[in-house]
Design a protein around this motif. Structure first.
Motif, PDB file in Angstrom:
ATOM      1  N   GLY A   1     -14.254  -5.394   0.816  1.00  0.00           N
ATOM      2  CA  GLY A   1     -14.958  -6.038   1.931  1.00  0.00           C
ATOM      3  C   GLY A   1     -14.660  -5.391   3.289  1.00  0.00           C
ATOM      4  O   GLY A   1     -15.573  -4.954   3.986  1.00  0.00           O
ATOM      5  N   HIS A   2     -13.376  -5.300   3.633  1.00  0.00           N
ATOM      6  CA  HIS A   2     -13.020  -4.665   4.907  1.00  0.00           C
ATOM      7  C   HIS A   2     -13.358  -3.176   4.865  1.00  0.00           C
ATOM      8  O   HIS A   2     -13.867  -2.613   5.820  1.00  0.00           O
TER       9      HIS A   2
ATOM     10  N   GLY B   1      -2.260 -11.697   0.119  1.00  0.00           N
ATOM     11  CA  GLY B   1      -2.699 -12.844  -0.674  1.00  0.00           C
ATOM     12  C   GLY B   1      -3.589 -12.448  -1.826  1.00  0.00           C
ATOM     13  O   GLY B   1      -3.559 -11.327  -2.311  1.00  0.00           O
TER      14      GLY B   1
ATOM     15  N   THR C   1      -4.809  -3.079   0.708  1.00  0.00           N
ATOM     16  CA  THR C   1      -5.209  -4.156  -0.202  1.00  0.00           C
ATOM     17  C   THR C   1      -6.736  -4.133  -0.274  1.00  0.00           C
ATOM     18  O   THR C   1      -7.395  -5.069   0.182  1.00  0.00           O
TER      19      THR C   1
ATOM     20  N   GLY D   1      -2.078   1.079  -7.209  1.00  0.00           N
ATOM     21  CA  GLY D   1      -0.648   1.092  -6.911  1.00  0.00           C
ATOM     22  C   GLY D   1      -0.251  -0.105  -6.074  1.00  0.00           C
ATOM     23  O   GLY D   1      -1.084  -0.936  -5.684  1.00  0.00           O
ATOM     24  N   ASN D   2       1.054  -0.163  -5.797  1.00  0.00           N
ATOM     25  CA  ASN D   2       1.633  -1.272  -5.042  1.00  0.00           C
ATOM     26  C   ASN D   2       1.956  -0.771  -3.631  1.00  0.00           C
ATOM     27  O   ASN D   2       2.607   0.276  -3.480  1.00  0.00           O
ATOM     28  N   PHE D   3       1.531  -1.502  -2.614  1.00  0.00           N
ATOM     29  CA  PHE D   3       1.766  -0.995  -1.252  1.00  0.00           C
ATOM     30  C   PHE D   3       3.251  -0.899  -0.896  1.00  0.00           C
ATOM     31  O   PHE D   3       3.626  -0.251   0.072  1.00  0.00           O
TER      32      PHE D   3
ATOM     33  N   ASP E   1      -4.453  -6.890   3.958  1.00  0.00           N
ATOM     34  CA  ASP E   1      -5.017  -8.242   3.887  1.00  0.00           C
ATOM     35  C   ASP E   1      -4.338  -8.911   2.696  1.00  0.00           C
ATOM     36  O   ASP E   1      -4.733  -8.707   1.546  1.00  0.00           O
TER      37      ASP E   1
ATOM     38  N   GLN F   1      -9.875 -12.793  -8.147  1.00  0.00           N
ATOM     39  CA  GLN F   1      -8.744 -13.227  -8.967  1.00  0.00           C
ATOM     40  C   GLN F   1      -8.787 -14.739  -9.217  1.00  0.00           C
ATOM     41  O   GLN F   1      -8.502 -15.204 -10.313  1.00  0.00           O
TER      42      GLN F   1
ATOM     43  N   ASP G   1      -4.900  -0.759  -4.333  1.00  0.00           N
ATOM     44  CA  ASP G   1      -4.778  -2.138  -4.830  1.00  0.00           C
ATOM     45  C   ASP G   1      -4.001  -2.095  -6.134  1.00  0.00           C
ATOM     46  O   ASP G   1      -4.071  -1.104  -6.876  1.00  0.00           O
ATOM     47  N   ARG G   2      -3.271  -3.183  -6.396  1.00  0.00           N
ATOM     48  CA  ARG G   2      -2.520  -3.211  -7.654  1.00  0.00           C
ATOM     49  C   ARG G   2      -3.371  -3.799  -8.779  1.00  0.00           C
ATOM     50  O   ARG G   2      -2.936  -3.861  -9.929  1.00  0.00           O
TER      51      ARG G   2
ATOM     52  N   MET H   1      -1.333  -9.989 -10.603  1.00  0.00           N
ATOM     53  CA  MET H   1      -2.373  -9.222  -9.920  1.00  0.00           C
ATOM     54  C   MET H   1      -2.555  -7.884 -10.634  1.00  0.00           C
ATOM     55  O   MET H   1      -3.659  -7.373 -10.742  1.00  0.00           O
TER      56      MET H   1
HETATM   57  C1  LIG Z   1      -7.200 -10.929   0.060  1.00  0.00           C
HETATM   58  S1  LIG Z   1      -7.444  -9.696  -1.127  1.00  0.00           S
HETATM   59  C2  LIG Z   1      -8.140  -8.350  -0.251  1.00  0.00           C
HETATM   60  C3  LIG Z   1      -9.596  -8.489  -0.016  1.00  0.00           C
HETATM   61  C4  LIG Z   1     -10.250  -7.320   0.691  1.00  0.00           C
HETATM   62  N1  LIG Z   1      -9.701  -7.106   2.003  1.00  0.00           N
HETATM   63  C5  LIG Z   1     -11.745  -7.536   0.783  1.00  0.00           C
HETATM   64  O1  LIG Z   1     -12.217  -7.827   1.889  1.00  0.00           O
HETATM   65  O2  LIG Z   1     -12.441  -7.439  -0.245  1.00  0.00           O
HETATM   66  C6  LIG Z   1      -5.842  -9.154  -1.447  1.00  0.00           C
HETATM   67  C7  LIG Z   1      -5.753  -8.001  -2.443  1.00  0.00           C
HETATM   68  O3  LIG Z   1      -4.463  -7.441  -2.291  1.00  0.00           O
HETATM   69  C8  LIG Z   1      -4.011  -7.011  -3.545  1.00  0.00           C
HETATM   70  N2  LIG Z   1      -2.550  -6.933  -3.458  1.00  0.00           N
HETATM   71  C9  LIG Z   1      -1.672  -7.938  -3.257  1.00  0.00           C
HETATM   72  N3  LIG Z   1      -0.414  -7.475  -3.214  1.00  0.00           N
HETATM   73  C10 LIG Z   1      -0.503  -6.132  -3.361  1.00  0.00           C
HETATM   74  C11 LIG Z   1       0.466  -5.082  -3.377  1.00  0.00           C
HETATM   75  N4  LIG Z   1       1.771  -5.336  -3.265  1.00  0.00           N
HETATM   76  N5  LIG Z   1       0.032  -3.808  -3.504  1.00  0.00           N
HETATM   77  C12 LIG Z   1      -1.293  -3.538  -3.619  1.00  0.00           C
HETATM   78  N6  LIG Z   1      -2.250  -4.491  -3.633  1.00  0.00           N
HETATM   79  C13 LIG Z   1      -1.860  -5.777  -3.505  1.00  0.00           C
HETATM   80  C14 LIG Z   1      -4.535  -8.057  -4.511  1.00  0.00           C
HETATM   81  O4  LIG Z   1      -4.614  -7.542  -5.811  1.00  0.00           O
HETATM   82  C15 LIG Z   1      -5.904  -8.370  -3.897  1.00  0.00           C
HETATM   83  O5  LIG Z   1      -6.914  -7.608  -4.499  1.00  0.00           O
END
Ligand SMILES: C[S@@+](CC[C@H](N)C(=O)[O-])C[C@H]1O[C@@H](n2cnc3c(N)ncnc32)[C@H](O)[C@@H]1O
Length: 292
Positions: free
Chosen positions: A35-36, A104, A30, A79-81, A102, A109, A54-55, A129
């Motif tokens: 950030g991470h 949510g 994600t 893509g989707n995890f 990570d 968004q 990331d999706r 998303m």
């Molecule tokens: C809390 S944010 C991540 C922030 C990131 N760790 C950072 O520090 O910048 C969650 C991200 O997960 C992505 N996300 C949520 N469900 C997902 C999925 N099933 N597959 C891929 N990405 C996903 C969202 O689009 C969002 O950008």
């Protein structure tokens, strides 16, 4: 200037839990605005590599600019995890020894009104998303039967007034389509007893709709079933969640899988200092495991 909206949560705790080494092959499932990943990439050498999934395409654009300033040994994947097995196959990723998830929503968004995630900002009822996918909050609110809307709000929002809210929505839409976030927030407010309005009455309903639109729990379950197959021996995973249903799934999957050793029996939460600096971290829970 690059605009960054999101502050990474539990960043030092994640780095410690994953025990990041210079030559690690890391998958950030994600990556969001990176950030991470920015911190992790700064810790690896030229033999290490970071894959960021990331999706959300818009988030990936920011992550790309940001990570390019650190190093070049990374690749970003839209893509989707939940499809982690196909993703690793398609991209010929043979070995991953650290995974971070990570869950949510990202601040990017929430902050951009046209994404439709926030009841505080007027925007279309979207909440996808991945804007390439079909189902939006607009479709759910305007076409799902009343009982289904009530169930979604109850299950994913843990909202005690779910039935009242669903009834108000369905009554309203008989005369007019509900098109915007603020319009929906007003309808919910009217269904809510005044004395219960400590947090905004739309908070839980908006969370529930977001989870339904993006099929967040289904995707997490599929990911949890599959990730052990791509993680190398002694590889580690860290998952941050923000919802009790998610945390329960993670805890259960970690416990049930005989090939995983749980790294922290007690869930890791942000310190009061982190919460005051970044209130969006307040419900975060971190769990980690190692592949045996
Ligand atoms: C809390 S944010 C991540 C922030 C990131 N760790 C950072 O520090 O910048 C969650 C991200 O997960 C992505 N996300 C949520 N469900 C997902 C999925 N099933 N597959 C891929 N990405 C996903 C969202 O689009 C969002 O950008």
């Amino acid at each position: 200037m690059m605009k960054i909206y999101h502050t990474p949560v539990l960043i030092n705790e994640v780095i410690d839990l994953l025990d990041i080494k210079k030559e690690d092959i890391i998958m950030d499932c994600t990556v969001g605005e990176g950030g991470h990943s920015e911190k992790i990439l700064s810790l690896v050498n030229k033999f290490g590599h970071l894959y960021g999934i990331d999706r959300d395409k818009e988030a990936l654009d920011t992550a790309k600019k940001r990570l390019s300033l650190i190093k070049t040994n990374f690749a970003l994947i839209h893509g989707n995890f939940a499809d982690i097995l196909n993703i690793t196959k398609e991209h010929n990723i043979a070995r991953v020894n650290k995974i971070i998830v990570d869950l949510g929503i990202s601040s990017l968004q929430i902050e951009i009104e046209e994404r439709g995630f926030s009841f505080k900002r007027e925007g279309p009822l979207d909440m996808r998303m991945n804007r390439g996918e079909r189902t939006t909050a607009l479709e759910i609110i305007n076409s799902f039967p009343e009982y289904e809307i009530a169930d979604i709000i109850y299950k994913y929002g843990e909202e005690r007034f779910s039935r009242k809210i669903a009834k108000k929505i369905v009554n309203y839409r008989k005369s007019k389509m509900i098109k915007t976030t603020t319009e929906l927030a007003e309808i919910i407010k009217k269904a809510y007893p005044h004395k219960w309005q400590k947090i905004h009455p739309a908070t839980r309903t908006f969370q529930a709709l977001r989870i339904e639109v993006n099929k967040e729990l289904e995707n997490l379950e599929k990911f949890l079933e599959n990730f052990p197959q791509i993680l190398a021996k002694n590889g580690r995973i860290a998952i941050i969640s923000y919802h009790s249903l998610e945390d329960r799934l993670i805890k259960t999957y970690f416990k049930q899988n005989e090939k995983l050793h749980i790294l922290n029996k007690k869930v890791i939460k942000p310190t009061p200092e982190e919460i005051s600096r970044n209130p969006r971290s307040r419900s975060a829970k971190l769990r980690g495991a190692e592949k045996l």
